[in-house]
Design a protein around this motif. Structure first.
Motif, PDB file in Angstrom:
ATOM      1  N   ASP A   1       0.083   8.141   3.631  1.00  0.00           N
ATOM      2  CA  ASP A   1       1.408   8.351   4.111  1.00  0.00           C
ATOM      3  C   ASP A   1       2.263   9.360   3.077  1.00  0.00           C
ATOM      4  O   ASP A   1       2.978  10.097   3.233  1.00  0.00           O
TER       5      ASP A   1
ATOM      6  N   LYS B   1      11.245   0.504   7.148  1.00  0.00           N
ATOM      7  CA  LYS B   1       9.794   1.142   6.974  1.00  0.00           C
ATOM      8  C   LYS B   1       9.724   2.408   7.688  1.00  0.00           C
ATOM      9  O   LYS B   1      10.151   2.658   8.685  1.00  0.00           O
TER      10      LYS B   1
ATOM     11  N   LYS C   1       6.808   3.025  -1.813  1.00  0.00           N
ATOM     12  CA  LYS C   1       6.281   3.901  -0.740  1.00  0.00           C
ATOM     13  C   LYS C   1       7.850   4.714  -0.456  1.00  0.00           C
ATOM     14  O   LYS C   1       8.375   4.276   0.690  1.00  0.00           O
TER      15      LYS C   1
HETATM   16  N1  LIG Z   1       1.269   7.058   9.518  1.00  0.00           N
HETATM   17  C1  LIG Z   1       0.949   6.134  10.395  1.00  0.00           C
HETATM   18  O1  LIG Z   1       0.497   6.603  11.434  1.00  0.00           O
HETATM   19  C2  LIG Z   1       0.507   4.709  10.105  1.00  0.00           C
HETATM   20  C3  LIG Z   1      -0.078   3.888  10.680  1.00  0.00           C
HETATM   21  C4  LIG Z   1      -0.328   2.691  10.391  1.00  0.00           C
HETATM   22  C5  LIG Z   1       0.183   2.126   9.165  1.00  0.00           C
HETATM   23  N2  LIG Z   1       0.745   3.097   8.287  1.00  0.00           N
HETATM   24  C6  LIG Z   1       1.303   2.492   7.069  1.00  0.00           C
HETATM   25  O2  LIG Z   1      -0.005   2.241   6.271  1.00  0.00           O
HETATM   26  C7  LIG Z   1       0.330   1.593   5.088  1.00  0.00           C
HETATM   27  C8  LIG Z   1      -0.579   0.191   5.213  1.00  0.00           C
HETATM   28  O3  LIG Z   1      -1.788   0.857   5.251  1.00  0.00           O
HETATM   29  P1  LIG Z   1      -3.085  -0.054   4.446  1.00  0.00           P
HETATM   30  O4  LIG Z   1      -3.215  -1.251   5.060  1.00  0.00           O
HETATM   31  O5  LIG Z   1      -4.250   0.931   4.145  1.00  0.00           O
HETATM   32  O6  LIG Z   1      -2.676  -0.332   2.810  1.00  0.00           O
HETATM   33  P2  LIG Z   1      -2.642   0.092   1.523  1.00  0.00           P
HETATM   34  O7  LIG Z   1      -2.764   1.360   1.028  1.00  0.00           O
HETATM   35  O8  LIG Z   1      -1.281  -0.657   0.626  1.00  0.00           O
HETATM   36  O9  LIG Z   1      -4.033  -0.669   0.977  1.00  0.00           O
HETATM   37  C9  LIG Z   1      -4.005  -1.772   0.814  1.00  0.00           C
HETATM   38  C10 LIG Z   1      -4.493  -2.486  -0.449  1.00  0.00           C
HETATM   39  O10 LIG Z   1      -5.956  -2.258  -0.536  1.00  0.00           O
HETATM   40  C11 LIG Z   1      -6.157  -1.532  -1.720  1.00  0.00           C
HETATM   41  N3  LIG Z   1      -7.284  -0.771  -1.591  1.00  0.00           N
HETATM   42  C12 LIG Z   1      -7.226   0.461  -0.807  1.00  0.00           C
HETATM   43  N4  LIG Z   1      -8.611   0.929  -0.637  1.00  0.00           N
HETATM   44  C13 LIG Z   1      -9.484  -0.111  -1.383  1.00  0.00           C
HETATM   45  C14 LIG Z   1     -10.797  -0.176  -1.454  1.00  0.00           C
HETATM   46  N5  LIG Z   1     -11.576   0.821  -0.853  1.00  0.00           N
HETATM   47  N6  LIG Z   1     -11.281  -1.144  -2.116  1.00  0.00           N
HETATM   48  C15 LIG Z   1     -10.508  -2.116  -2.813  1.00  0.00           C
HETATM   49  N7  LIG Z   1      -9.165  -1.951  -2.592  1.00  0.00           N
HETATM   50  C16 LIG Z   1      -8.497  -0.813  -1.883  1.00  0.00           C
HETATM   51  C17 LIG Z   1      -4.894  -0.871  -2.134  1.00  0.00           C
HETATM   52  O11 LIG Z   1      -4.515  -0.619  -3.391  1.00  0.00           O
HETATM   53  C18 LIG Z   1      -3.824  -1.965  -1.586  1.00  0.00           C
HETATM   54  O12 LIG Z   1      -3.548  -2.890  -2.419  1.00  0.00           O
HETATM   55  C19 LIG Z   1       1.822   0.884   5.583  1.00  0.00           C
HETATM   56  O13 LIG Z   1       2.626   1.437   4.479  1.00  0.00           O
HETATM   57  C20 LIG Z   1       2.138   1.485   6.932  1.00  0.00           C
HETATM   58  O14 LIG Z   1       3.170   1.793   7.156  1.00  0.00           O
HETATM   59  C21 LIG Z   1       0.899   4.366   8.614  1.00  0.00           C
END
Ligand SMILES: NC(=O)c1ccc[n+]([C@@H]2O[C@H](COP(=O)([O-])OP(=O)(O)OC[C@H]3O[C@@H](n4cnc5c(N)ncnc54)[C@H](O)[C@@H]3O)[C@@H](O)[C@H]2O)c1
Ligand SMILES: [Zn+2]
Length: 326
Positions: free
Chosen positions: A85, A127, A52
């Motif tokens: 993001d 981050k 990222k």
């Molecule tokens: N922009 C914002 O306001 C904000 C707020 C909170 C978090 N974030 C960011 O979000 C990120 C974390 O997001 P996350 O927890 O969604 O992580 P992510 O995008 O890494 O997804 C988590 C894991 O789940 C897998 N995955 C996704 N969808 C799936 C599905 N339907 N079935 C099976 N596997 C699936 C992905 O490949 C990954 O391995 C961090 O980088 C954080 O900084 C941003």
């Protein structure tokens, strides 16, 4: 907010997109599992924190140029928070801004990352150090996509959801009992449970949307959404622990620091949802406090700590690092 079934989502997407060209930026895992639902030109990305970065954003820009994407092309981010993001960030800078929409595929992205318009990338070990604030045209929620989500990722979303309900003062107990009693796979077995899940997703997202509407640029109220995160970031820095687990422990620390009257209910609910509530024994608390005081929320020697007085009563209190309880 409405949630959609997979068949409805195709129809809804067609309505939102109209005749515009779409390029999807999609997590490779999601593409493998659900890709047939999204018949668009695609840029497939590897969704890891290490990727990222600005370098990945630039690679996406190269691919968009290669595809001759123009300023009317809609970028559609399909994946968890890493994908949304990256997509939102690239959409803000490509040709000085192109339209974008999201289909979040993790619980965390449905209630948090895809909502609110903040999108950023990591720089070195920091981050979300570079980012933009720009609202997507739409965020389509299809809870059926969560069927394939690993339980650990689901729990990360539950932790953020419970955090949001502590801030709003609504749905905390109900959602806590629901997630305590139902594992992810059993939720998809009955329509009533699916309806409950959709209800809590809708409610949690609505709280964040309401807060963002009042304070998009995070001048005040929006800071409350960082509840538990000063501790969580420090814990993630000191131990190998998932973000949701760190947020859960961070919530308990925020309750201790607010001398919260509902602390027992909060701790029990988190525990029942299989979330940790105590700082792991092998963490050096001195190191942890050091990491907390290095957090970006420090101002004039004080840390703007978000503390819980009661469920529904969360406040920002400037606190000297020496006075922080953890
Ligand atoms: N922009 C914002 O306001 C904000 C707020 C909170 C978090 N974030 C960011 O979000 C990120 C974390 O997001 P996350 O927890 O969604 O992580 P992510 O995008 O890494 O997804 C988590 C894991 O789940 C897998 N995955 C996704 N969808 C799936 C599905 N339907 N079935 C099976 N596997 C699936 C992905 O490949 C990954 O391995 C961090 O980088 C954080 O900084 C941003
Ligand atoms: Zn978080």
């Amino acid at each position: 907010m409405k949630t959609f079934t997979p068949s409805e989502i195709t129809h809804e997407l067609r309505r939102l997109i109209g005749t515009r060209r779409v390029v999807a930026i999609i997590d490779e895992k999601v593409d493998r599992l659900h890709g047939t639902l999204f018949p668009f030109e695609k840029i497939v990305i590897e969704a890891t924190e290490e990727r990222k970065t600005l370098a990945t954003a630039e690679e996406i820009v190269h691919q968009l140029l290669h595809l001759h994407a123009d300023r009317d092309t809609l970028l559609l981010g399909i994946g968890g928070g890493i994908t949304t993001d990256l997509c939102g960030f690239v959409a803000a800078i490509y040709k000085r801004g192109v339209p974008f929409g999201f289909i979040p595929t993790t619980l965390l992205a449905m209630v948090d990352a895809a909502i609110g318009g903040k999108n950023g990338v990591n720089v070195l070990n920091f981050k979300n150090m570079i980012g933009t604030i720009r609202q997507p045209e739409f965020v389509l929620t299809c809870p059926n996509l969560l069927r394939t989500l690993p339980p650990k990722e689901f729990r990360n979303g539950v932790a953020e959801m419970l955090k949001t309900f502590i801030i709003s003062g609504q749905n905390f107990g109900e959602s806590g009992s629901f997630f305590a009693e139902n594992e992810l796979d059993t939720i998809f077995c009955t329509e009533a449970k699916m309806a409950q899940l959709c209800h809590f997703i809708t409610e949690s997202r609505a709280v964040k949307e309401r807060i963002v509407k009042e304070d998009e640029q995070e001048q005040g109220l929006r800071r409350l959404l960082n509840l538990g995160h000063t501790f969580a970031h420090a814990l993630e820095h000191c131990a190998k622990i998932s973000h949701g687990e760190a947020v859960s422990i961070g919530i308990v620390c925020a309750a201790k620091n607010g001398h919260c009257k509902d602390i027992d209910l909060i701790v029990n609910t988190l525990k029942q949802c299989n979330l940790p509530t105590e700082i792991p024994a092998d963490i050096d608390k001195k190191m942890l406090l050091e990491a907390i005081s290095q957090d970006k929320k420090i101002a004039e020697g004080r840390c703007n700590l978000i503390v819980i007085h009661a469920i529904g009563d969360v406040r920002i209190i400037p606190t000297a690092p020496g006075a922080i309880l953890c």
